[in-house]
Write an enzyme that holds these catalytic residues in place. Structure first.
Site, PDB file in Angstrom:
ATOM      1  N   ASP A   4     -13.722   6.348 -21.160  1.00 12.22           N
ATOM      2  CA  ASP A   4     -14.625   5.807 -22.264  1.00 12.22           C
ATOM      3  C   ASP A   4     -14.169   7.016 -23.612  1.00 12.22           C
ATOM      4  OD1 ASP A   4     -16.425   5.326 -24.287  1.00 12.22           O
ATOM      5  OD2 ASP A   4     -17.861   4.634 -22.613  1.00 12.22           O
TER       6      ASP A   4
ATOM      7  N   ALA B  13     -19.597  -6.472 -14.976  1.00 12.60           N
ATOM      8  CA  ALA B  13     -20.036  -6.629 -16.413  1.00 12.60           C
ATOM      9  C   ALA B  13     -19.378  -7.949 -16.981  1.00 12.60           C
ATOM     10  CB  ALA B  13     -18.939  -5.504 -17.362  1.00 12.60           C
ATOM     11  N   ARG B  14     -18.290  -8.094 -17.597  1.00 16.90           N
ATOM     12  CA  ARG B  14     -18.082  -9.664 -17.649  1.00 16.90           C
ATOM     13  C   ARG B  14     -16.754 -10.193 -16.950  1.00 16.90           C
ATOM     14  NH1 ARG B  14     -22.365 -10.208 -18.975  1.00 16.90           N
ATOM     15  NH2 ARG B  14     -23.320 -10.431 -20.939  1.00 16.90           N
TER      16      ARG B  14
ATOM     17  N   GLU C  63     -18.229 -19.486 -15.445  1.00 18.89           N
ATOM     18  CA  GLU C  63     -19.581 -19.673 -14.537  1.00 18.89           C
ATOM     19  C   GLU C  63     -20.392 -20.656 -14.793  1.00 18.89           C
ATOM     20  OE1 GLU C  63     -21.546 -15.875 -15.329  1.00 18.89           O
ATOM     21  OE2 GLU C  63     -19.915 -14.697 -14.774  1.00 18.89           O
TER      22      GLU C  63
ATOM     23  N   HIS D 135     -23.692 -13.910 -10.776  1.00 20.60           N
ATOM     24  CA  HIS D 135     -24.352 -13.038 -11.955  1.00 20.60           C
ATOM     25  C   HIS D 135     -25.544 -12.612 -11.623  1.00 20.60           C
ATOM     26  CE1 HIS D 135     -23.249 -12.620 -16.524  1.00 20.60           C
ATOM     27  NE2 HIS D 135     -24.068 -11.870 -16.177  1.00 20.60           N
ATOM     28  N   ILE D 136     -26.045 -11.873 -10.685  1.00 18.23           N
ATOM     29  CA  ILE D 136     -27.297 -11.711 -10.415  1.00 18.23           C
ATOM     30  C   ILE D 136     -27.860  -9.909 -10.556  1.00 18.23           C
ATOM     31  CG2 ILE D 136     -27.721 -13.469  -8.665  1.00 18.23           C
ATOM     32  CD1 ILE D 136     -27.103 -11.253  -6.459  1.00 18.23           C
TER      33      ILE D 136
ATOM     34  N   ALA E 268     -28.720  -8.319 -12.932  1.00 10.92           N
ATOM     35  CA  ALA E 268     -29.999  -7.717 -13.470  1.00 10.92           C
ATOM     36  C   ALA E 268     -31.303  -8.619 -13.094  1.00 10.92           C
ATOM     37  CB  ALA E 268     -29.643  -8.074 -15.153  1.00 10.92           C
TER      38      ALA E 268
END
Ligand code: NAD
Length: 526
Positions: free
Chosen positions: A170, A230-231, A260, A279-280, A282
């Site tokens: 990063d 993430a994506r 998706e 996509h669960i 969160a």
């Protein structure tokens, strides 16, 4: 006050809003776009999660709307431009779900290492295959964390508890923070080469799209495992399938996909060595509760007391003040963007000094605009005046501001120093009387150049012929020069700032770098 809650929100959050005696809180989930358009006109606030699309048309129709609250992080379902144009504050709840996402990332890592879904499936089908599912331990393995923001950090903390070695890529995190969390900062190529497991926690930007592709997979260890919460677009999915088929990639666990929901025949769904979840990351009771209560509190604070917290699109100043400060915010963002794009090395400190009339205006916001310029190339539109300092803090980068009464040649001047582990960049700019931003010094060398568009920046030896050489190279490649500024320092060093009308391709930049008098050349895009 009328508040419309369009998506399912925690009951406790709704209760917080209902505590205000005269407030009307309507919960209407599952509205069609047409129904929303029809009723939105009367509401002062709109609370959503990710389902409701707050389009430009909705914002236009919302006559009384002052704030949109998004319970969660991503605001892709809200038209920010339309909201900003209309003066509607958009707030989100960053960080409210980081732990949930980090825990799923760990869960996927463990599930992959021990083939949990596959072993469970086989057992439920009547097999008792004790030999077919020999796994690997996480202990002493190297985890590569790409993106060390809120979620990446939570994953690293948990991986350390599993006695994993953690390496991190990063560019916007300081050594100090890395040391505090017992992780090692490395280049992306080193991370690829060393990691047994790679986990992605970067936002989707042009620079991160298809970060995992055939070329990067080739640089990875044989038998690497990849986690993506993430994506989806961070991974070139066909290249990942090829990596899995060849055995180079031992497994992939994906909570996100580029489409998706995915088409039923998507190869990643069918592959025996993938784990895919819808996509669960969160979606936990705690995260939903946290973000629901947080957004309700934020919206209440804004409607009641005008307090703006976690806004993604709005500075907290009055309209009058904003008009006065506007040109300086533009100068700040351009100076920060210029400085960070010519920067070499890892950023550890930002120093800002204000001279002349700038000291009398809201320097807090000017500093934020400089930070926006510095961080935008890496954070994209997620960074704004409101959250810039927080992002800098989270990266452990120091900000030092000072004001000086020393008389300089300009009625106003902002000086920015970017300290890295390699060197220090120093740029200064001013606002001319017509309100235009000007770069007036680089490396302590006086120069005068407009601060916008595409800029070729060079450091060169002060020898004859440099302007001619650069001009010829640009001209031969059909790159038109709008302005060419050269500044001469002491001991034969010089800098050049060339504003150009079109892109300078990488090949041409290489040619410029190979000129004997050129010591450094970069293209800056403002
Ligand atoms: P964050 O902004 O706190 O952290 C992102 C980090 O990525 C920052 O530290 C930034 O410096 C770094 N970064 C940016 N560009 C980079 C690059 N090219 N190379 C390396 N690092 C780079 O964000 P976060 O809250 O940690 O979220 C991370 C990701 O997780 C986001 O994409 C978000 O959309 C996603 N997310 C997914 C879910 C889900 O349900 N699956 C839920 C929440 C968040």
């Amino acid at each position: 006050m009328k508040i419309l809650v369009c998506d399912k929100l925690s009951a406790q959050g709704i209760e917080r809003l209902r505590q205000e005696a005269a407030w009307q809180v309507d919960v209407k989930t599952g509205l069609t776009p047409a129904e929303l358009l029809e009723i939105v006109g009367d509401y002062d606030a709109l609370l959503v999660r990710s389902t409701t699309k707050v389009t430009a048309a909705v914002i236009q129709a919302a006559r009384n709307l002052r704030v949109i609250g998004r319970a969660g992080t991503g605001v892709d379902n809200i038209n920010l431009e339309a909201a900003t144009n209309k003066g509607v504050v958009v707030m989100n709840t960053p960080g409210g779900n980081s732990v949930s996402v980090a825990e799923l990332s760990m869960g996927l890592m463990l599930a992959m290492a021990r083939s949990v879904p596959q072993a469970s499936g086989s057992t439920k089908e009547g097999q008792w295959d004790k030999k077919g599912f020999t796994g690997v331990e996480l202990k002493d393995k190297t985890l590569g964390v790409v993106g060390f923001g809120k979620i990446g950090m939570e994953v690293a903390k948990r991986a350390r508890a599993f006695q994993m070695n953690v390496v991190v890529f990063d560019p916007y995190v300081s050594e100090r923070l890395a040391q505090d969390l017992s992780v090692k900062l490395v280049s992306l190529d080193t991370l690829f080469a060393q990691s047994d497991v790679i986990t992605l926690h970067v936002p989707l930007l042009e620079s991160t799209r298809h970060l995992v592709n055939a070329a990067s997979i080739a640089k990875m260890k044989d038998g690497v495992r990849i986690v993506n919460t993430a994506r989806g677009e961070l991974i070139h999915e066909a290249d990942l399938v090829a990596g899995l088929d060849s055995g180079k990639v031992a497994g992939a666990a994906l909570d996100v996909l580029s489409m998706e929901p995915p088409a039923k025949d998507t190869p990643l769904l069918k592959h025996p060595r993938t784990i895919v979840t819808p996509h669960i990351a969160a979606s936990t009771a705690e995260a939903q509760e946290t973000v629901g209560v947080e957004i309700a509190e934020q919206v209440r604070g804004f409607l009641k007391d005008g307090i703006i917290r976690n806004a993604v699109n709005f500075p907290s100043v009055s309209f009058e003040e904003y008009k006065k400060i506007g040109p300086f915010l533009q100068l700040g963002e351009s100076l920060g963007g210029f400085g960070s794009q010519i920067c070499q090395g890892r950023l550890s400190e930002v120093g800002i000094r204000y001279y002349g009339e700038t000291v009398d205006i809201n320097t807090h916001l000017i500093a934020s605009s400089i930070l926006v310029g510095i961080l935008k190339p890496i954070l994209g539109d997620a960074i704004n005046l409101i959250n810039a300092r927080k992002h800098l803090d989270e990266r452990g980068i120091l900000l030092i501001e000072s004001q000086s009464s020393r008389v300089r040649s300009f009625s106003n001047l902002i000086s920015v120093r970017l300290k890295t582990d390699a060197r220090e960049e120093w740029v200064e700019g001013t606002i001319l009387s017509q309100g235009r931003s000007r770069l007036v010094s680089v490396d302590g060398i006086d120069i005068e150049a407009p601060l916008h568009g595409a800029i070729l920046f060079i450091r060169n030896n002060d020898t004859p012929g440099v302007i001619g050489q650069i001009g010829t190279l640009l001209g031969n490649n059909q790159v038109n020069i709008a302005n060419f500024a050269l500044g001469r320092g002491e001991s034969g060093q010089a800098v050049g700032v060339v504003n150009v009308d079109s892109e300078v391709p990488e090949r041409l930049l290489q040619e410029i770098r190979s000129c004997p008098s050129i010591r450094f050349a970069r293209v800056v895009q403002l």
